[in-house]
Design an enzyme around this catalytic site. Sequence first.
Site, short mmCIF file in Angstrom:
data_model
loop_
_atom_site.label_atom_id
_atom_site.label_comp_id
_atom_site.label_asym_id
_atom_site.label_seq_id
_atom_site.Cartn_x
_atom_site.Cartn_y
_atom_site.Cartn_z
N LYS A 45 0.78 -1.23 0.00
CA LYS A 45 0.00 0.00 0.00
C LYS A 45 0.82 1.29 0.00
CE LYS A 45 -3.99 0.32 2.96
NZ LYS A 45 -4.52 0.11 4.27
N TYR A 87 7.06 -1.41 13.35
CA TYR A 87 6.95 -0.69 14.63
C TYR A 87 7.02 -1.61 15.84
CZ TYR A 87 5.73 3.06 11.53
OH TYR A 87 5.79 3.99 10.53
N ALA A 88 7.17 -2.93 15.60
CA ALA A 88 7.18 -3.88 16.72
C ALA A 88 8.34 -3.55 17.64
CB ALA A 88 7.26 -5.30 16.20
N HIS A 142 -3.74 -3.01 23.77
CA HIS A 142 -2.46 -3.02 24.50
C HIS A 142 -2.65 -2.14 25.73
CE1 HIS A 142 1.72 -2.75 25.54
NE2 HIS A 142 2.03 -3.62 24.58
N ARG A 172 -4.09 -13.01 22.64
CA ARG A 172 -2.73 -13.38 22.21
C ARG A 172 -1.71 -13.18 23.32
NH1 ARG A 172 1.62 -10.33 19.94
NH2 ARG A 172 0.32 -8.47 19.73
P1 FAD Z 1 2.05 -6.03 8.76
O1 FAD Z 1 3.42 -6.04 9.27
O2 FAD Z 1 1.12 -5.03 9.30
O3 FAD Z 1 2.13 -5.84 7.18
C1 FAD Z 1 0.95 -5.66 6.43
C2 FAD Z 1 1.33 -5.18 5.05
O4 FAD Z 1 0.19 -5.18 4.21
C3 FAD Z 1 1.87 -3.77 5.00
O5 FAD Z 1 2.94 -3.75 4.10
C4 FAD Z 1 0.71 -2.96 4.44
O6 FAD Z 1 1.09 -1.80 3.77
C5 FAD Z 1 0.12 -3.96 3.50
N1 FAD Z 1 -1.27 -3.75 3.14
C6 FAD Z 1 -2.35 -3.62 3.95
N2 FAD Z 1 -3.46 -3.49 3.22
C7 FAD Z 1 -3.08 -3.54 1.92
C8 FAD Z 1 -3.78 -3.45 0.69
N3 FAD Z 1 -5.09 -3.27 0.62
N4 FAD Z 1 -3.06 -3.53 -0.45
C9 FAD Z 1 -1.72 -3.69 -0.43
N5 FAD Z 1 -1.02 -3.77 0.71
C10 FAD Z 1 -1.69 -3.69 1.86
N6 FAD Z 1 4.14 -8.38 17.83
C11 FAD Z 1 5.09 -9.15 18.39
O7 FAD Z 1 5.07 -10.38 18.23
N7 FAD Z 1 6.10 -8.58 19.10
C12 FAD Z 1 6.18 -7.23 19.30
O8 FAD Z 1 7.11 -6.76 19.93
C13 FAD Z 1 5.17 -6.41 18.74
N8 FAD Z 1 5.19 -5.07 18.94
C14 FAD Z 1 4.26 -4.30 18.31
C15 FAD Z 1 4.32 -2.92 18.42
C16 FAD Z 1 3.44 -2.10 17.72
C17 FAD Z 1 3.53 -0.60 17.85
C18 FAD Z 1 2.46 -2.69 16.88
C19 FAD Z 1 1.51 -1.84 16.10
C20 FAD Z 1 2.37 -4.08 16.78
C21 FAD Z 1 3.26 -4.88 17.49
N9 FAD Z 1 3.20 -6.27 17.39
C22 FAD Z 1 4.16 -7.04 17.98
C23 FAD Z 1 2.25 -6.91 16.49
C24 FAD Z 1 2.99 -7.26 15.19
O9 FAD Z 1 3.86 -6.21 14.87
C25 FAD Z 1 2.05 -7.48 14.03
O10 FAD Z 1 0.99 -8.30 14.39
C26 FAD Z 1 2.81 -8.13 12.89
O11 FAD Z 1 3.92 -7.34 12.56
C27 FAD Z 1 1.91 -8.33 11.70
O12 FAD Z 1 2.71 -8.70 10.60
P2 FAD Z 1 2.02 -8.89 9.19
O13 FAD Z 1 3.09 -9.20 8.23
O14 FAD Z 1 0.88 -9.81 9.32
O15 FAD Z 1 1.36 -7.45 8.89
C1 SIN Z 2 5.16 -4.77 23.07
O1 SIN Z 2 6.34 -4.52 22.85
O2 SIN Z 2 4.59 -4.55 24.13
C2 SIN Z 2 4.35 -5.38 21.98
C3 SIN Z 2 4.48 -6.81 22.04
C4 SIN Z 2 3.38 -7.48 21.28
O3 SIN Z 2 2.48 -6.84 20.73
O4 SIN Z 2 3.40 -8.71 21.27
#
Ligand code: FAD
Ligand code: SIN
Length: 533
Positions: A34, A44-45, A241, A384
């Site tokens: 996107k 941002y994790a 969170h 989770r």
């Molecule tokens: P994402 O990493 O969100 O990637 C989704 C992708 O899809 C992006 O590139 C986006 O642009 C794309 N996309 C979305 N819609 C469309 C569309 N319509 N068309 C084309 N592209 C699209 N989890 C942990 O296990 N440990 C942590 O420490 C942790 N810390 C976190 C901290 C924060 C601030 C946040 C927000 C989340 C955290 N999480 C953590 C949760 C974890 O980061 C996410 O659940 C995980 O990264 C999801 O990975 P993903 O590849 O499924 O999705």
């Molecule tokens: C955090 O660092 O607190 C996020 C960890 C997570 O979403 O699992």
Amino acid sequence: MTHRFDFLVLGSGIAGLSYALKVAECGTVGIITKKERAESNTNYAQGGVAAVMSQLDSFDLHVRDTLSAGVGLCHRDAVEILVREGPERLRELAQIGVEFTRNQAGELDLAREGGHSINRIVHSHDLTGREIERALVARVTSHPNIQVFENHIAIDLLTEHHAATKHVIDRTNIHCWGAYALNVHENAVHAFLANAVLLATGGLGHVYLHTTNPQIATGDGIAMAYRAGATIANMEFVQFHPTSLYDSGSPSFLISEAVRGYGGILKTQDGEEFMQKYDERKSLAPRDIVAYAIDTELKRRGEDFVLLDLRHLPADGIIEHFPHIYETCLNKFKLDITREPIPVVPAAHYACGGVLTDTNGRTSIHGLYASGEVSMTGVHGANRLASNSLLEGLVFSDRAARDARRFFREHPVAIPEIKDWDDSGTLNSEEWVLISHNRREIQQIMWDYVGIVRSNLRLERALRRMDLIRNEVETFYKKTKVTEGLIELRNLALCAMLIIKCAMKRRESRGLHVTTDYRERNDKEFLADTIVD
Ligand code: FAD
Ligand code: SIN
């Protein structure tokens, strides 16, 4: 224009990129994303990745902690896979150049987070996601078989509905052959075709007014899959969170759970500890419990935030372990976390539900896989366990890649001719205000009525309003040329509706779904996933 690949990936977070690298070993891969390629929740994790990497830990213990956090709804087979295959996937990340934080002896520095009975979080200081994303993006960008389409937003999945010649539509036997996507810069819709499609579009935090998620998290994948006829499950389990920085804008700035793992203590504004009233693990209880406790204290006291106090911990240790959080709080929010308690509030963070898959990432649609936050693999149940999300993306993308490669070899797919995108009769709209207003309205309704604590009355009210908004948005969508804002709005409205409907079906309180009308857990009737077809 039509683009053809052997494998199509929607999304460039940990799930999409790690899958792409594996299927690229045997075919061409197109990745649609996107925004620019690194923009994702992954980037941002903070805290890290949970995995059994020490002699003191065991698979059984990690399985037990995950099942316990999930309050009876985790699929045990999926949890066993997650835990047992996790360490190997982490070693692969290290092999492609991810630098994890190590102690002076050169061993992995394992941190602690809520719900874990032992230190098991592998991390890169407090910017784990950025480090993983950096390494994956570098590999993908230099891979000769992979082409990345940035600033392309997928609109809908291509199925029998979109074939140029008429197909009989059988909802139990749908095939996915790709997606339509809007090239945002050219303002043109292209068709992307492939033998196997991976949905890796991440979460839906922006359904809510306050969220830790970056702007990309608008539930697009779940909405596209639902419209295509895929089975969706457990949407009521949205994780809040417990500790986002109070009043820090959109998205809310996260104060990692690892900060509590390091010794941070939750207190009310007058300095009283309160977590002992809710759970013997106090500030290190699982997230559903801590978020609920904070919400209850805020409502009871009529206050806007609670405090996370680190002042009893050594300042140099805080700065060494959490340099990003320390510097962001200091420079952006003028808050020295070594000297002042941090004002925190819960914010929408993670979707435990999503597109139902088996343990190989297959959805109910042929040729469509899902992995990462968009999916519902069964590993999280009703809540989770911290840091199991990045792990889930890695483990199930690996399994999906293996399955898709086999599928590709053994079942050559005959992709029918697909209709070109047809926007004849639609108008360019000057009505941006309708989109921004509806978006805000959805977020406010979901925050007020479908948040941490729910009730029948609130859910019914939310349903009536969301019905109205959805009808308005669908009518507007049919008459208007697509834009990024409109695509997202349509998906937010649909995801909000799915959350409300699932929440109404679950007439009990369990994990992240708490309702004042059914205060108890009811295993007799509700020890099962909430399914929407
Ligand atoms: P994402 O990493 O969100 O990637 C989704 C992708 O899809 C992006 O590139 C986006 O642009 C794309 N996309 C979305 N819609 C469309 C569309 N319509 N068309 C084309 N592209 C699209 N989890 C942990 O296990 N440990 C942590 O420490 C942790 N810390 C976190 C901290 C924060 C601030 C946040 C927000 C989340 C955290 N999480 C953590 C949760 C974890 O980061 C996410 O659940 C995980 O990264 C999801 O990975 P993903 O590849 O499924 O999705
Ligand atoms: C955090 O660092 O607190 C996020 C960890 C997570 O979403 O699992």
